[in-house]
Design an enzyme around this catalytic site. Structure first.
Site, PDB file in Angstrom:
ATOM      1  N   LYS A 153      30.587 -82.587  -0.906  1.00 14.94           N
ATOM      2  CA  LYS A 153      31.887 -82.995  -0.368  1.00 14.94           C
ATOM      3  C   LYS A 153      32.012 -82.864   1.147  1.00 14.94           C
ATOM      4  O   LYS A 153      33.113 -82.828   1.700  1.00 14.94           O
ATOM      5  CB  LYS A 153      33.077 -82.271  -1.051  1.00 14.94           C
TER       6      LYS A 153
ATOM      7  N   GLY B   3      30.441 -85.049   3.263  1.00 17.26           N
ATOM      8  CA  GLY B   3      30.221 -86.337   3.920  1.00 17.26           C
ATOM      9  C   GLY B   3      28.817 -86.892   3.694  1.00 17.26           C
ATOM     10  O   GLY B   3      28.338 -87.727   4.468  1.00 17.26           O
TER      11      GLY B   3
ATOM     12  N   HIS C 219      21.442 -81.474  -1.709  1.00 10.62           N
ATOM     13  CA  HIS C 219      22.537 -80.507  -1.584  1.00 10.62           C
ATOM     14  C   HIS C 219      21.971 -79.080  -1.590  1.00 10.62           C
ATOM     15  O   HIS C 219      22.699 -78.123  -1.819  1.00 10.62           O
ATOM     16  CB  HIS C 219      23.523 -80.655  -2.741  1.00 10.62           C
TER      17      HIS C 219
ATOM     18  N   SER D 144      38.655 -81.465  -1.616  1.00 13.02           N
ATOM     19  CA  SER D 144      37.865 -82.618  -2.041  1.00 13.02           C
ATOM     20  C   SER D 144      37.129 -82.305  -3.355  1.00 13.02           C
ATOM     21  O   SER D 144      37.118 -83.109  -4.300  1.00 13.02           O
ATOM     22  CB  SER D 144      36.871 -82.974  -0.926  1.00 13.02           C
TER      23      SER D 144
HETATM   24  P1  A3P Z   1      37.731 -86.566   0.564  1.00 12.99           P
HETATM   25  O1  A3P Z   1      37.659 -86.228  -0.880  1.00 12.99           O
HETATM   26  O2  A3P Z   1      38.352 -85.480   1.393  1.00 12.99           O
HETATM   27  O3  A3P Z   1      38.364 -87.893   0.824  1.00 12.99           O
HETATM   28  P2  A3P Z   1      30.248 -86.272  -0.267  1.00 12.99           P
HETATM   29  O4  A3P Z   1      29.720 -87.640  -0.083  1.00 12.99           O
HETATM   30  O5  A3P Z   1      29.438 -85.200   0.425  1.00 12.99           O
HETATM   31  O6  A3P Z   1      30.516 -85.952  -1.705  1.00 12.99           O
HETATM   32  O7  A3P Z   1      31.653 -86.207   0.491  1.00 12.99           O
HETATM   33  C1  A3P Z   1      32.760 -86.945   0.004  1.00 12.99           C
HETATM   34  C2  A3P Z   1      33.874 -86.875   1.033  1.00 12.99           C
HETATM   35  O8  A3P Z   1      33.526 -87.692   2.176  1.00 12.99           O
HETATM   36  C3  A3P Z   1      35.192 -87.429   0.468  1.00 12.99           C
HETATM   37  O9  A3P Z   1      36.228 -86.690   1.118  1.00 12.99           O
HETATM   38  C4  A3P Z   1      35.122 -88.883   0.969  1.00 12.99           C
HETATM   39  O10 A3P Z   1      36.360 -89.554   1.003  1.00 12.99           O
HETATM   40  C5  A3P Z   1      34.565 -88.657   2.388  1.00 12.99           C
HETATM   41  N1  A3P Z   1      34.001 -89.876   2.983  1.00 12.99           N
HETATM   42  C6  A3P Z   1      33.058 -90.698   2.489  1.00 12.99           C
HETATM   43  N2  A3P Z   1      32.854 -91.730   3.321  1.00 12.99           N
HETATM   44  C7  A3P Z   1      33.685 -91.567   4.379  1.00 12.99           C
HETATM   45  C8  A3P Z   1      33.942 -92.309   5.581  1.00 12.99           C
HETATM   46  N3  A3P Z   1      33.336 -93.459   5.851  1.00 12.99           N
HETATM   47  N4  A3P Z   1      34.882 -91.826   6.436  1.00 12.99           N
HETATM   48  C9  A3P Z   1      35.521 -90.667   6.185  1.00 12.99           C
HETATM   49  N5  A3P Z   1      35.314 -89.920   5.057  1.00 12.99           N
HETATM   50  C10 A3P Z   1      34.411 -90.364   4.166  1.00 12.99           C
END
Ligand code: A3P
Length: 304
Positions: free
Chosen positions: A55, A57, A110, A140
């Protein structure tokens, strides 16, 4: 953190976690053998790992790195799902995906630093590690746990907090504190580059340039523009190759949420009570003592 074989499989099975060398991983998608495979992974010189606590990014960085490798050509991000473009090395299907994959490879993980591929730690290949403020990660994660069917719902935000701050966190990737501290200790290793989610929100184009420089893949101004435009939250939210909408309801409950949820800084403020935030700050101060990592907690701080 999504299975890479989900097109072929259904998800009738358990949602349990198991421990590998003291770190929790979802049983359904990682086994002791697949985690050992990751540690012993035959890293190539031009491999680039996208590493992060869940979570933080990861999916965003998968999109950015794919486009850096393609020089801004959108074909791969518009035609190949991200779990095939940047597969997870520790997943049960990691071996099958990666061994025959032509170089240069992009690889997700991860894993905490302690169990990251040994050859990477010896200086082979490169890794980009993404940090994100842990209150936003917790929120998240909480929403993700309701949406994803391959590990158990992590309960209320208070229950999630107790788990999150425990030394033996029953969460994918184990303790966030150990994870982020472990990678951050290696911030000066020449093959490790650390960037924050918040930096990417603040200045996506500048962040893409820094990542491309680290990858030794310089980009033209127009490629930088294309990548920055394609990798905005609103654009990625619409991309079925990045937003996990292709995954069946057996794996993700599309009725309860979306993967691309908020994509911002400070969303925790709408879910944390003042008391929970203070409790978090107390534990945070103790667990991060002696670590010079600084986080941005609020969107307003980004524009100061
Ligand atoms: P949120 O749940 O806070 O929206 P991961 O890919 O490590 O699982 O992380 C997921 C998080 O990254 C989610 O956060 C998702 O919305 C956010 N995310 C993915 N792509 C994004 C982008 N282009 N810009 C901003 N946030 C992004």
């Amino acid at each position: 953190m999504i299975p890479q074989t989900m097109e072929e499989n259904d998800n009738k099975g358990n949602c349990q976690l198991h421990e590998y060398k003291g770190v929790s991983f979802p049983t359904k998608i990682h086994t002791p053998e697949s985690l050992q495979y990751m540690e012993d992974f035959d890293v190539r010189d031009d491999d680039v790992f996208v590493a992060a606590y869940p979570k933080s990014g990861t999916t965003w960085m998968q999109e950015i790195t794919t486009l850096i490798l393609s020089g801004g050509d959108l074909t791969p991000v518009n035609t190949i799902p991200n779990w095939k473009r940047v597969p997870w090395v520790e997943n049960i299907s990691g071996k099958g995906f990666l061994e025959n994959c032509p170089s240069p490879r992009l690889i997700s993980t991860h894993a905490p630093y302690s169990i990251a591929p040994k050859k990477l730690k010896e200086g082979k290949g490169k890794a980009i590690y993404i940090t994100r403020n842990p209150k936003d990660i917790m929120v998240s994660l909480l929403h993700f746990s309701k949406f994803v069917r391959f590990f158990a719902d992590i309960g209320t935000l208070e229950e999630c907090f107790r788990n999150f701050v425990s030394n033996k966190a029953q969460l994918h990737g184990g303790s966030w504190f150990t994870h982020v501290r472990g990678w951050h200790e290696h911030k000066d290793d020449p093959n490790i580059f650390i960037i924050s989610f918040e930096d990417m929100v603040k200045d996506l184009r500048g962040s893409v340039k820094r990542i491309a420089d680290f990858m030794e893949r310089p980009l033209s101004e127009s490629a930088l523009d294309t990548i920055a435009e394609h990798c905005t939250f609103s654009s990625m939210k619409k991309n079925p190759m990045a937003n996990y909408s292709l995954i069946s309801n057996d794996w993700l409950d599309h009725n309860v949420g979306t993967f691309m949820r908020k994509g911002t800084v400070g969303n925790w403020k709408s879910e944390f009570t003042v008391a929970l935030s203070e409790a978090f700050d107390t534990v945070y101060a103790k667990k991060m003592e002696g670590c010079d990592l600084k986080f941005i907690w609020d969107i307003a701080e980004l524009h100061k």
